[in-house]
Design an enzyme around this catalytic site. Structure first.
Site, PDB file in Angstrom:
ATOM      1  N   TYR A  45     -36.272  -4.849  21.775  1.00  0.00           N
ATOM      2  CA  TYR A  45     -35.119  -5.623  21.317  1.00  0.00           C
ATOM      3  C   TYR A  45     -34.522  -5.006  20.038  1.00  0.00           C
ATOM      4  CZ  TYR A  45     -36.682  -8.749  24.967  1.00  0.00           C
ATOM      5  OH  TYR A  45     -37.042  -9.251  26.194  1.00  0.00           O
ATOM      6  N   GLY A  47     -51.466 -14.686  25.755  1.00  0.00           N
ATOM      7  CA  GLY A  47     -50.163 -15.074  26.278  1.00  0.00           C
ATOM      8  C   GLY A  47     -50.309 -15.830  27.574  1.00  0.00           C
TER       9      GLY A  47
HETATM   10  C1  LIG Z   1     -43.661 -15.749  30.609  1.00  0.00           C
HETATM   11  C2  LIG Z   1     -43.786 -14.815  29.444  1.00  0.00           C
HETATM   12  C3  LIG Z   1     -42.810 -14.829  28.457  1.00  0.00           C
HETATM   13  C4  LIG Z   1     -42.915 -13.999  27.330  1.00  0.00           C
HETATM   14  N1  LIG Z   1     -41.978 -14.092  26.332  1.00  0.00           N
HETATM   15  C5  LIG Z   1     -42.153 -13.400  25.177  1.00  0.00           C
HETATM   16  C6  LIG Z   1     -41.303 -13.625  24.061  1.00  0.00           C
HETATM   17  O1  LIG Z   1     -40.392 -14.475  24.057  1.00  0.00           O
HETATM   18  N2  LIG Z   1     -41.523 -12.875  22.951  1.00  0.00           N
HETATM   19  C7  LIG Z   1     -42.522 -11.927  22.899  1.00  0.00           C
HETATM   20  O2  LIG Z   1     -42.666 -11.262  21.861  1.00  0.00           O
HETATM   21  N3  LIG Z   1     -43.360 -11.729  23.933  1.00  0.00           N
HETATM   22  C8  LIG Z   1     -43.220 -12.447  25.049  1.00  0.00           C
HETATM   23  N4  LIG Z   1     -44.128 -12.306  26.071  1.00  0.00           N
HETATM   24  C9  LIG Z   1     -45.306 -11.426  25.882  1.00  0.00           C
HETATM   25  C10 LIG Z   1     -46.502 -12.254  25.387  1.00  0.00           C
HETATM   26  O3  LIG Z   1     -46.293 -12.739  24.079  1.00  0.00           O
HETATM   27  C11 LIG Z   1     -47.807 -11.423  25.363  1.00  0.00           C
HETATM   28  O4  LIG Z   1     -47.744 -10.455  24.348  1.00  0.00           O
HETATM   29  C12 LIG Z   1     -48.056 -10.725  26.675  1.00  0.00           C
HETATM   30  O5  LIG Z   1     -47.972 -11.631  27.758  1.00  0.00           O
HETATM   31  C13 LIG Z   1     -49.427 -10.042  26.686  1.00  0.00           C
HETATM   32  O6  LIG Z   1     -50.451 -10.975  26.487  1.00  0.00           O
HETATM   33  P1  LIG Z   1     -51.306 -11.532  27.716  1.00  0.00           P
HETATM   34  O7  LIG Z   1     -51.872 -10.316  28.416  1.00  0.00           O
HETATM   35  O8  LIG Z   1     -52.364 -12.374  27.071  1.00  0.00           O
HETATM   36  O9  LIG Z   1     -50.382 -12.298  28.591  1.00  0.00           O
HETATM   37  C14 LIG Z   1     -44.026 -13.105  27.215  1.00  0.00           C
HETATM   38  C15 LIG Z   1     -44.988 -13.091  28.221  1.00  0.00           C
HETATM   39  C16 LIG Z   1     -44.904 -13.936  29.311  1.00  0.00           C
HETATM   40  C17 LIG Z   1     -45.985 -13.922  30.354  1.00  0.00           C
END
Ligand SMILES: Cc1cc2nc3c(=O)[nH]c(=O)nc-3n(C[C@H](O)[C@H](O)[C@H](O)COP(=O)(O)O)c2cc1C
Length: 370
Positions: free
Chosen positions: A184, A322
């Site tokens: 971004y 996440g």
């Molecule tokens: C549905 C969804 C929406 C997300 N939206 C954002 C967001 O708004 N901002 C951001 O920095 N990361 C966003 N992410 C990334 C998560 O913050 C996280 O870093 C990523 O899913 C990796 O972690 P995890 O493996 O535990 O899911 C999003 C992830 C998911 C699954």
């Protein structure tokens, strides 16, 4: 031994454990105003020591997805107050993520249908926003060609970050996290394969490409204080046409020094491997840690075992989860008891209402149903 489930002092905040809920866009706000459903969703997950909200646009030109709650109007500030009150009543700490998508946007996301803005006029290849399709219905759309911000306009965006931070504090947030990750706007300045400017924010020098993020951080600190100011970064990340460049490590270690001097609430690194992109090289963490003297959070493919190992080795302070938080409102309890994690239905990640948002059962509710 430090443990994941014991309290941790983060700046002025005593967190009930070292588990954070990572920011996640859920697109459940067609009018852009946070509501009681959002308050329920976040408070259901308040067993986490730290909650970080979904990305929250700092202005109307910062938007690249429909149905996202913003933080630049009075009604949005009032809406977020419902969320922060509910989370505080449930005993947790909540930061919001301040977001400007830059060129990851479509003309239908922009006021008056104009071009999105960026550090550059170059379009992000193979990238999609969530806007209005040709027949006027919401959907994935190829991003539009951006317009490069003038030098004065860059300063205007920095002022928008500071104003949104002040709005966040007025809404009851404990602090803000600038979204410097995932391709971004902030990363569109940091990455020299994107930033082709020739002014003070130029991409071809270390000082130039880091100037935007550091001025934004300093403007936010000036408004709300360093102990309420944090940032998320995704070094080595490849989302939204972020190409690798030889100076990646130098750039992020330079930022580590700069953030150390400022005494931020935390720095939050995101490893994009679990989101289908490039992993942070494992040996980078030690080098970043050696240069950054504050609280460090890591997100991306986290498990209880990995979190405990990284905390024990002193590489991170807080582990962020996440996607596991989506289908497991009681994730902390499940991790602590080694209970199985429920899989989330990805079709319900974005948009819609309570279904797939606030109706995922806890482990004990699952047992009753079974
Ligand atoms: C549905 C969804 C929406 C997300 N939206 C954002 C967001 O708004 N901002 C951001 O920095 N990361 C966003 N992410 C990334 C998560 O913050 C996280 O870093 C990523 O899913 C990796 O972690 P995890 O493996 O535990 O899911 C999003 C992830 C998911 C699954």
């Amino acid at each position: 031994m430090k443990t994941l489930f014991e309290p941790f002092m983060m700046g002025g905040h005593m967190l009930r454990n070292r588990i954070a809920m990572a920011p996640m866009t859920r697109a459940r706000n067609p009018d852009g105003v946070p509501n009681a459903l959002n308050a329920l969703y976040y408070s259901q997950r308040a067993a986490a020591g730290l909650l970080i909200t979904e990305g929250t646009p700092i202005s109307d030109t910062a938007e690249g997805f429909l149905s996202i709650p913003g933080l630049y109007r009075a009604d949005q500030v009032a809406g977020w107050r419902k969320v922060t009150d509910a989370v505080h009543d449930a005993g947790s700490v909540i930061f919001t993520q301040l977001w400007h998508v830059g060129r990851v946007s479509h003309v239908s996301n922009q006021p008056g249908g104009v071009a999105p803005v960026s550090s550059t006029a170059r379009i992000a290849r193979n990238s999609q926003a969530w806007g209005l399709t040709e027949n006027g219905t919401p959907g994935a759309v190829d991003v539009s060609k951006p317009r490069a911000l003038s030098t004065d306009e860059v300063r205007g965006v920095i002022a928008d970050f500071a104003q949104a931070a002040a709005n966040a504090v007025a809404a009851g947030f404990d602090g803000v996290e600038l979204h410097g990750a995932n391709g971004y706007l902030i990363e569109q300045f940091l990455n020299p394969t994107v930033n082709d400017r020739t002014d003070a924010y130029r991409g071809d020098t270390l000082e130039g490409r880091t100037r935007f993020v550091l001025e934004a951080i300093d403007a936010v600190i000036a408004r709300i204080g360093a102990e309420k100011t944090a940032i998320r970064l995704s070094p080595y990340g490849g989302l939204f046409d972020m190409q690798p460049y030889p100076e990646i490590e130098d750039t992020y270690l330079f930022l580590a020094d700069a953030f150390s001097k400022r005494g931020l609430a935390y720095v939050h690194l995101m490893d994009q491997k679990s989101r289908g992109s490039v992993a942070i090289p494992p040996d980078f963490f030690g080098r970043f840690r050696a240069r950054y003297n504050g609280v460090l959070i890591l997100a991306g493919g986290m498990t209880r075992d990995r979190a405990e190992r990284l905390i024990d080795e002193g590489l991170i302070d807080i582990a962020a989860f996440g996607e596991p938080f989506i289908a497991n409102p009681d994730l902390v309890e499940r991790l602590e008891n080694n209970w199985p994690l429920a899989p989330a239905d990805r079709a319900l990640h974005y948009g819609g209402g309570a279904h797939g948002y606030t109706d995922y059962p806890t482990h004990s509710e699952e047992s009753i149903v079974a």
